[in-house]
Design a protein around this motif. Structure first.
Motif, PDB file in Angstrom:
ATOM      1  N   GLN A  17       3.606  -2.723  13.526  1.00  0.00           N
ATOM      2  CA  GLN A  17       3.383  -1.305  13.248  1.00  0.00           C
ATOM      3  C   GLN A  17       4.214  -0.756  12.083  1.00  0.00           C
ATOM      4  OE1 GLN A  17       0.949   0.407  14.980  1.00  0.00           O
ATOM      5  NE2 GLN A  17       0.554  -1.546  15.978  1.00  0.00           N
ATOM      6  N   ARG A  18       4.965  -1.606  11.372  1.00  0.00           N
ATOM      7  CA  ARG A  18       5.806  -1.126  10.269  1.00  0.00           C
ATOM      8  C   ARG A  18       5.606  -1.872   8.962  1.00  0.00           C
ATOM      9  NH1 ARG A  18       8.083   3.866  10.695  1.00  0.00           N
ATOM     10  NH2 ARG A  18       8.497   4.202  12.893  1.00  0.00           N
ATOM     11  N   VAL A  19       5.727  -3.195   9.002  1.00  0.00           N
ATOM     12  CA  VAL A  19       5.706  -3.995   7.781  1.00  0.00           C
ATOM     13  C   VAL A  19       4.856  -5.227   8.012  1.00  0.00           C
ATOM     14  CG1 VAL A  19       7.103  -5.369   6.180  1.00  0.00           C
ATOM     15  CG2 VAL A  19       8.040  -3.276   7.145  1.00  0.00           C
ATOM     16  N   ASN A  20       3.974  -5.508   7.057  1.00  0.00           N
ATOM     17  CA  ASN A  20       3.218  -6.750   7.090  1.00  0.00           C
ATOM     18  C   ASN A  20       3.053  -7.223   5.653  1.00  0.00           C
ATOM     19  OD1 ASN A  20       1.772  -8.954   7.848  1.00  0.00           O
ATOM     20  ND2 ASN A  20       0.049  -7.847   8.722  1.00  0.00           N
ATOM     21  N   VAL A  21       3.782  -8.268   5.294  1.00  0.00           N
ATOM     22  CA  VAL A  21       3.685  -8.885   3.977  1.00  0.00           C
ATOM     23  C   VAL A  21       3.219 -10.305   4.229  1.00  0.00           C
ATOM     24  CG1 VAL A  21       4.900  -9.482   1.854  1.00  0.00           C
ATOM     25  CG2 VAL A  21       5.622  -7.475   3.173  1.00  0.00           C
ATOM     26  N   ILE A  29       2.878  -1.374   4.347  1.00  0.00           N
ATOM     27  CA  ILE A  29       4.061  -0.763   4.941  1.00  0.00           C
ATOM     28  C   ILE A  29       3.663   0.593   5.513  1.00  0.00           C
ATOM     29  CG2 ILE A  29       6.370   0.176   4.482  1.00  0.00           C
ATOM     30  CD1 ILE A  29       6.689  -1.962   2.349  1.00  0.00           C
ATOM     31  N   ALA A  30       4.168   0.883   6.709  1.00  0.00           N
ATOM     32  CA  ALA A  30       3.875   2.157   7.368  1.00  0.00           C
ATOM     33  C   ALA A  30       5.176   2.865   7.717  1.00  0.00           C
ATOM     34  CB  ALA A  30       3.063   1.914   8.640  1.00  0.00           C
ATOM     35  N   ASN A  31       5.036   4.172   7.969  1.00  0.00           N
ATOM     36  CA  ASN A  31       6.161   4.957   8.465  1.00  0.00           C
ATOM     37  C   ASN A  31       5.677   5.752   9.674  1.00  0.00           C
ATOM     38  OD1 ASN A  31       4.750   7.180   7.450  1.00  0.00           O
ATOM     39  ND2 ASN A  31       5.948   7.231   5.561  1.00  0.00           N
ATOM     40  N   ASP A  32       6.426   6.728  10.108  1.00  0.00           N
ATOM     41  CA  ASP A  32       6.054   7.509  11.297  1.00  0.00           C
ATOM     42  C   ASP A  32       4.759   8.287  11.117  1.00  0.00           C
ATOM     43  OD1 ASP A  32       8.256   6.616  12.638  1.00  0.00           O
ATOM     44  OD2 ASP A  32       9.497   8.365  12.151  1.00  0.00           O
TER      45      ASP A  32
END
Length: 156
Positions: free
Chosen positions: A17-21, A55-58
């Motif tokens: 739910q935050r980072v996927n590289v 990349i995601a944030n809240d």
């Protein structure tokens, strides 16, 4: 004395739910897990790969980025890229969800022809990048175009 080729190291990561590289395509010669979230893959000089970064944030998605990279040969110029050591030749850079999804669809179409995206002509990736920048339709990569590239025997 001939220079020693330096392999290209690409950092990858996944935090739910935050980072996927991740690599969309590429044939690394080695992969090392650093911990449960991070790993590093290594490519020989001249190898082509595609790294996708999300990349995601809240509040939702903060970054969509896709790069088709070529590991530099000795004496080649290379751009500095975060997470890529010592750097790479950027063949294609797509930013934003719309551009990234368009390139992913083009890669899917190439694979449907039975063509390994790693062997696609370097000039095709550059053309796709130029078309994205100009907001033009992306060119199709056909088996005929690939056979012409292979017949030239050039790994640009």
């Amino acid at each position: 004395m001939a220079p020693t080729p330096t392999p290209m190291r690409v950092s990858l990561a996944f935090v739910e739910q935050r980072v996927n590289v991740w690599l969309r395509f590429g044939q690394p010669v080695r992969e090392t897990a650093l911990d449960r979230w991070r790993r590093v893959v290594v490519f020989v000089p001249g190898a082509v790969c595609c790294r996708v970064k999300w990349i995601a944030n809240d509040y939702g998605t903060a970054l969509w980025q896709l790069m088709v990279l070529q590991a530099p040969m000795p004496f080649d110029g290379a751009q500095r890229i975060s997470g890529v050591v010592p750097g790479a030749r950027i063949l294609l850079r797509a930013e934003g969800e719309r551009q990234v999804k368009a390139v992913l669809a083009a890669i899917d179409a190439i694979e449907q022809w039975g063509i390994d995206p790693c062997t696609v002509a370097v000039t095709y990736w550059r053309t796709v990048g130029n078309r994205l920048a100009a907001r033009q339709p992306l060119p199709e990569y056909t088996p005929e175009r690939h056979m012409a590239h292979v017949a030239r025997g050039v790994l640009q």
